[in-house]
Design an enzyme around this catalytic site. Structure first.
Site, PDB file in Angstrom:
ATOM      1  N   ARG A 278      27.201 -44.457   8.805  1.00 58.03           N
ATOM      2  CA  ARG A 278      28.557 -44.843   8.553  1.00 58.03           C
ATOM      3  C   ARG A 278      28.969 -45.826   9.401  1.00 58.03           C
ATOM      4  NH1 ARG A 278      32.071 -41.698   9.747  1.00 58.03           N
ATOM      5  NH2 ARG A 278      30.432 -39.980  10.518  1.00 58.03           N
TER       6      ARG A 278
ATOM      7  N   TYR B  58      24.010 -47.142   2.242  1.00 58.97           N
ATOM      8  CA  TYR B  58      23.714 -45.926   2.960  1.00 58.97           C
ATOM      9  C   TYR B  58      24.731 -44.981   2.998  1.00 58.97           C
ATOM     10  CZ  TYR B  58      21.133 -43.033   6.125  1.00 58.97           C
ATOM     11  OH  TYR B  58      20.186 -42.018   6.677  1.00 58.97           O
TER      12      TYR B  58
ATOM     13  N   LYS C  61      32.710 -38.808   1.571  1.00 53.63           N
ATOM     14  CA  LYS C  61      33.761 -39.201   2.431  1.00 53.63           C
ATOM     15  C   LYS C  61      34.974 -39.842   1.885  1.00 53.63           C
ATOM     16  CE  LYS C  61      31.021 -36.905   5.104  1.00 53.63           C
ATOM     17  NZ  LYS C  61      31.121 -36.083   6.279  1.00 53.63           N
TER      18      LYS C  61
ATOM     19  N   HIS D 221      36.653 -31.721   6.808  1.00 54.76           N
ATOM     20  CA  HIS D 221      35.132 -31.856   6.931  1.00 54.76           C
ATOM     21  C   HIS D 221      34.859 -30.637   7.478  1.00 54.76           C
ATOM     22  CE1 HIS D 221      32.216 -34.548   9.461  1.00 54.76           C
ATOM     23  NE2 HIS D 221      31.896 -34.204   8.304  1.00 54.76           N
TER      24      HIS D 221
ATOM     25  N   SER E 297      30.549 -35.092  12.888  1.00 51.90           N
ATOM     26  CA  SER E 297      29.356 -35.235  11.983  1.00 51.90           C
ATOM     27  C   SER E 297      28.194 -35.093  13.126  1.00 51.90           C
ATOM     28  CB  SER E 297      29.217 -36.937  11.705  1.00 51.90           C
ATOM     29  OG  SER E 297      30.216 -37.170  10.732  1.00 51.90           O
TER      30      SER E 297
ATOM     31  N   CYS F  44      26.973 -32.357  14.508  1.00 46.20           N
ATOM     32  CA  CYS F  44      27.461 -31.390  15.560  1.00 46.20           C
ATOM     33  C   CYS F  44      26.992 -29.974  14.717  1.00 46.20           C
ATOM     34  CB  CYS F  44      28.729 -31.485  15.827  1.00 46.20           C
ATOM     35  SG  CYS F  44      29.088 -33.164  16.907  1.00 46.20           S
TER      36      CYS F  44
ATOM     37  N   ASP G  72      29.490 -29.440   4.167  1.00 46.36           N
ATOM     38  CA  ASP G  72      30.152 -30.413   4.907  1.00 46.36           C
ATOM     39  C   ASP G  72      31.537 -30.633   4.430  1.00 46.36           C
ATOM     40  OD1 ASP G  72      29.655 -32.564   6.451  1.00 46.36           O
ATOM     41  OD2 ASP G  72      29.952 -34.071   4.516  1.00 46.36           O
TER      42      ASP G  72
ATOM     43  N   ARG H 169      17.972 -38.894   6.663  1.00 45.75           N
ATOM     44  CA  ARG H 169      18.668 -37.457   6.057  1.00 45.75           C
ATOM     45  C   ARG H 169      17.891 -37.270   4.624  1.00 45.75           C
ATOM     46  NH1 ARG H 169      24.468 -36.196   7.445  1.00 45.75           N
ATOM     47  NH2 ARG H 169      24.829 -37.211   9.353  1.00 45.75           N
TER      48      ARG H 169
HETATM   49  P1  GTP Z   1      26.759 -34.204   9.354  1.00 49.91           P
HETATM   50  O1  GTP Z   1      26.084 -34.059   7.924  1.00 49.91           O
HETATM   51  O2  GTP Z   1      26.621 -35.442   9.896  1.00 49.91           O
HETATM   52  O3  GTP Z   1      28.334 -33.852   9.124  1.00 49.91           O
HETATM   53  O4  GTP Z   1      26.307 -33.191  10.402  1.00 49.91           O
HETATM   54  P2  GTP Z   1      26.251 -31.422  10.559  1.00 49.91           P
HETATM   55  O5  GTP Z   1      27.663 -31.229  11.392  1.00 49.91           O
HETATM   56  O6  GTP Z   1      25.966 -30.818   9.360  1.00 49.91           O
HETATM   57  O7  GTP Z   1      25.135 -31.213  11.575  1.00 49.91           O
HETATM   58  P3  GTP Z   1      23.622 -30.513  11.542  1.00 49.91           P
HETATM   59  O8  GTP Z   1      23.806 -29.191  11.218  1.00 49.91           O
HETATM   60  O9  GTP Z   1      22.696 -31.507  10.456  1.00 49.91           O
HETATM   61  O10 GTP Z   1      23.162 -30.775  12.855  1.00 49.91           O
HETATM   62  C1  GTP Z   1      23.138 -32.057  13.743  1.00 49.91           C
HETATM   63  C2  GTP Z   1      22.085 -31.873  14.743  1.00 49.91           C
HETATM   64  O11 GTP Z   1      22.445 -31.205  15.773  1.00 49.91           O
HETATM   65  C3  GTP Z   1      20.903 -31.480  14.394  1.00 49.91           C
HETATM   66  O12 GTP Z   1      19.537 -32.176  15.125  1.00 49.91           O
HETATM   67  C4  GTP Z   1      20.547 -30.224  14.809  1.00 49.91           C
HETATM   68  O13 GTP Z   1      19.328 -29.787  15.068  1.00 49.91           O
HETATM   69  C5  GTP Z   1      21.548 -29.886  16.011  1.00 49.91           C
HETATM   70  N1  GTP Z   1      22.000 -28.519  16.204  1.00 49.91           N
HETATM   71  C6  GTP Z   1      22.663 -27.944  15.064  1.00 49.91           C
HETATM   72  N2  GTP Z   1      23.140 -26.787  15.337  1.00 49.91           N
HETATM   73  C7  GTP Z   1      22.701 -26.622  16.652  1.00 49.91           C
HETATM   74  C8  GTP Z   1      22.842 -25.822  17.754  1.00 49.91           C
HETATM   75  O14 GTP Z   1      23.466 -24.499  17.647  1.00 49.91           O
HETATM   76  N3  GTP Z   1      22.475 -25.727  19.028  1.00 49.91           N
HETATM   77  C9  GTP Z   1      22.006 -27.098  19.375  1.00 49.91           C
HETATM   78  N4  GTP Z   1      21.372 -27.143  20.544  1.00 49.91           N
HETATM   79  N5  GTP Z   1      21.652 -27.987  18.353  1.00 49.91           N
HETATM   80  C10 GTP Z   1      22.295 -27.888  17.114  1.00 49.91           C
HETATM   81  C1  SPV Z   2      28.890 -37.237   8.230  1.00 50.40           C
HETATM   82  O1  SPV Z   2      28.521 -38.390   8.998  1.00 50.40           O
HETATM   83  O2  SPV Z   2      29.824 -36.501   8.539  1.00 50.40           O
HETATM   84  C2  SPV Z   2      28.058 -36.946   7.037  1.00 50.40           C
HETATM   85  C3  SPV Z   2      27.018 -38.021   6.815  1.00 50.40           C
HETATM   86  O3  SPV Z   2      28.233 -36.007   6.415  1.00 50.40           O
HETATM   87  S1  SPV Z   2      27.786 -39.378   5.647  1.00 50.40           S
HETATM   88  O4  SPV Z   2      27.710 -38.772   4.331  1.00 50.40           O
HETATM   89  O5  SPV Z   2      26.819 -40.586   5.856  1.00 50.40           O
HETATM   90  O6  SPV Z   2      29.099 -39.651   6.135  1.00 50.40           O
HETATM   91 MN    MN Z   3      29.568 -34.801   7.523  1.00 56.78          MN
END
Ligand code: GTP
Ligand code: SPV
Ligand code: MN
Length: 603
Positions: free
Chosen positions: A86, A216, A225, A245, A267, A269, A294, A386
């Site tokens: 983004r 993308y 979003k 979110h 994002s 996290c 999400d 992704r």
């Molecule tokens: P968006 O799709 O961008 O909104 O991200 P998200 O909030 O769904 O994050 P996601 O679960 O995909 O995790 C993002 C990154 O954080 C990945 O590389 C995970 O491996 C890492 N991660 C997720 N949960 C944990 C956790 O409990 N501990 C640690 N150390 N890393 C984590």
């Molecule tokens: C985020 O960035 O929080 C996402 C990925 O979930 S995107 O759809 O590219 O915004």
């Molecule tokens: Mn997201």
């Protein structure tokens, strides 16, 4: 100039399901007159249509089919290397006044912006196909559900939208033929995928979105979003609900008591991972199920509880770091029928990324299309690579995911990526304090948006990049929802990312987050001990179920749960500065809440 998206010529019976709605027809005609496509393709979302589009996408080199043995029904797409996340600096909120968009959004005047975009879009689809994608956000029988139409010249966007939304005839049916029916108008064109001509523009008053110059993710899947959060939050405030979110998960005890929680993390996290977590072996009989990973749309139910639906139909998740160790449910979900973007391709037609189980392949093609070996300095997969998968692939999909009224939320969790200061978990004292906790969230930036990674920034409710109006007014809306709930969810804050002096994560995270979730559920049931501190209720070590927890010493646990006054002094100062930037809309109640925290620390 090279045509990045040559037109496709469908045979009869494909691409011709033109809807009857006069408003939609007039709008498509208008966009076609402006962009001058070679032809118009009306999507119906059918299996037959998808199969044909996949064939065309392969022929045009937009996707590569993966090995049918290794990853059945799956494809790889590589985006332009200048277009991998983004772009917040080019994301605009075009409200009539700058004040409505507020100090945290990039504002532009609607009239001028339309004129500029029309200039960019003039003739932009020459030699291309204009695809019309009808879709709904939300379960088909929910009162919250919204209809959207996205026009795009990207076949990859069409393929992605079919996974991420309920696409095609279901939307045309929902819209009906009435002139009064509300629907979102989304226009997307790749143009020449030039960062200098990249703009993601929102017109909340017109329920319209125009996105140009990117191919993308959140920039171009306008359902996500753009509609579900930015336009969604604007509509939610007007109509008295919440567009957030947040992931939504179900958690069931061995005795069969079930709770739902919603959690807002910025994002990359941990939302997708938390939404699919598998409890550690000691939590025998506990089950976690996913409603969404999400986005949550939440409304006040007749019983005074908050009810949530997931408006999406699929997951667009971060690939790197995913493994059978960290997230087996995500891994099972992406074994088949998955559209991967920007991961590495192995010689046997499989995909690879940093953090995947097992040894790296001896050779692969990296996300840019270059040869890669373990000796390469560059990453094989982009950090924001992704997967897009239908939610049906998730082995722990919650059975109530299609429920129109949504699921009742017992707890709301905020959280971010903080190396220090913020303890593993704490509970808010009440609704207003909980809104304050969400308002003061901060997190280290990630690769999900372009720009520096690892810098702490304030990100209220993880909505900083996604709020379609003034942040102060958004916080006020949150404050007003609480008193309308006779049985409001409890509010918590978590931080899985606190580090020791050596820079190592103190908490193992992933499945072990169940231990924190269990305490949260205990608190919701009026059980679960805690100490009342200046920032809220913090569990003592004995209040957490830590049986079988490995790799966390007593000292580390103490550190994880600690509130260090010197760190919090800095934190509270940061909050003050941030709140000042949200004026003039910053709610007084939250300023007062901050004063209370200051006093508690002084005592
Ligand atoms: P968006 O799709 O961008 O909104 O991200 P998200 O909030 O769904 O994050 P996601 O679960 O995909 O995790 C993002 C990154 O954080 C990945 O590389 C995970 O491996 C890492 N991660 C997720 N949960 C944990 C956790 O409990 N501990 C640690 N150390 N890393 C984590
Ligand atoms: C985020 O960035 O929080 C996402 C990925 O979930 S995107 O759809 O590219 O915004
Ligand atoms: Mn997201």
């Amino acid at each position: 100039m090279k045509n990045l998206a040559p037109a496709v010529s469908p045979p009869g019976g494909i691409g011709d399901s033109k809807p009857a709605h006069p408003g939609v027809l007039a709008w498509v005609q208008e966009v076609a007159c402006l962009t001058e496509p070679e032809n118009i393709f009306w999507c119906d979302g059918s299996e037959k249509e998808n199969a044909w589009l996949l064939e065309q996408a392969q022929r045009l080199g937009v996707v590569t089919k993966l090995s049918e043995e290794k990853k059945p029904g799956s494809y790889l797409h590589r985006s332009n290397p200048n277009d991998v996340a983004r772009v917040e600096q080019f994301t605009l909120i075009c409200t009539p006044t700058k004040e409505e968009a507020g100090p945290t959004n990039n504002w532009a005047a609607p009239g001028e912006t339309y004129a500029k975009l029309h200039g960019l879009l003039a003739g932009a689809m020459r030699g291309r196909t204009l695809f019309v994608v009808p879709y709904i956000m939300g379960p088909p029988d929910s009162s919250l559900t919204k209809v959207g139409f996205e026009i795009t010249d990207s076949i990859y966007v069409v393929l992605s939208m079919r996974i991420m939304t309920r696409m095609g005839s279901v939307a045309v049916k929902r819209l009906g033929s009435g002139a009064k029916a509300e629907w979102n108008r989304g226009v997307h064109s790749l143009l020449d995928v030039n960062p200098e001509r990249r703009l993601i523009c929102h017109f909340p008053q017109d329920n319209a979105i125009i996105s140009v110059g990117s191919g993308y993710g959140g920039n171009v899947l306008l359902s996500k979003k753009c509609l579900a959060l930015r336009i969604g939050s604007y509509l939610a405030r007007k109509q008295g609900w919440l567009a957030e979110h947040m992931l939504i998960l179900g958690v069931e005890s061995p005795e069969g008591r079930k709770h739902y929680v919603a959690a807002a993390f910025p994002s990359a996290c941990g939302k997708t991972n938390f939404a699919m977590l598998i409890p550690p072996p000691h939590f025998h009989g506990w089950k976690v199920t996913t409603i969404g990973d999400d986005i949550a749309w939440m409304q006040i139910g007749q019983d005074g509880r908050l009810y949530a639906v997931n408006p999406e139909n699929g997951y667009f998740g971060v690939v790197p770091g995913s493994s059978y160790k960290s997230n087996p449910n995500a891994m099972k979900s992406i074994e088949h029928d998955t559209l991967y973007t920007n991961v590495a391709l192995t010689d046997d037609g499989d995909v690879w990324w940093e953090g995947k189980d097992g040894a790296p392949p001896a050779h692969a093609i990296d996300w840019k299309g270059n040869d890669w070996t373990p000796a390469s300095k560059e990453k094989a997969a982009h950090p924001n690579s992704r997967f897009a998968v239908p939610m049906r692939n998730n082995p722990v999909l919650d059975p109530d995911v299609e429920k129109g009224e949504g699921v009742p939320i017992s707890a709301i969790i905020f959280g971010g990526r903080r190396s220090d200061t913020v303890p593993l978990v704490f509970g808010a004292l009440n609704w207003t304090h909980g809104v304050f906790v969400g308002a003061t969230m901060a997190s280290e930036t990630t690769a999900a948006a372009t720009g520096a990674v690892g810098q702490v920034r304030r990100d209220p409710m993880a909505m900083l990049p996604f709020c379609g109006y003034s942040m102060g007014a958004y916080l006020q809306h949150w404050l007003e929802i609480g008193p309308r709930l006779s049985n409001p969810p409890l509010i918590f804050n978590v931080n899985w990312f606190r580090k020791d002096a050596g820079g190592k994560f103190l908490w193992p995270g992933f499945g072990d987050n169940m231990r924190v979730l269990k305490w949260i559920i205990d608190r919701c049931e009026g059980k679960g001990g805690a100490e009342e501190t200046s920032i809220g209720y913090i569990p003592r070590p004995e209040d957490l179920d830590l049986e079988g927890l490995q790799g966390v010493s007593k000292e580390q646990l103490k550190e994880l749960l600690s509130v260090k006054p010197e760190q919090w002094k800095t934190e509270i100062e940061g909050q003050k500065k941030f709140f000042e930037t949200l004026q003039p809309d910053m709610p007084g109640a939250l300023l007062a809440e901050r004063e209370k925290v200051v006093k508690r620390f002084a005592n």
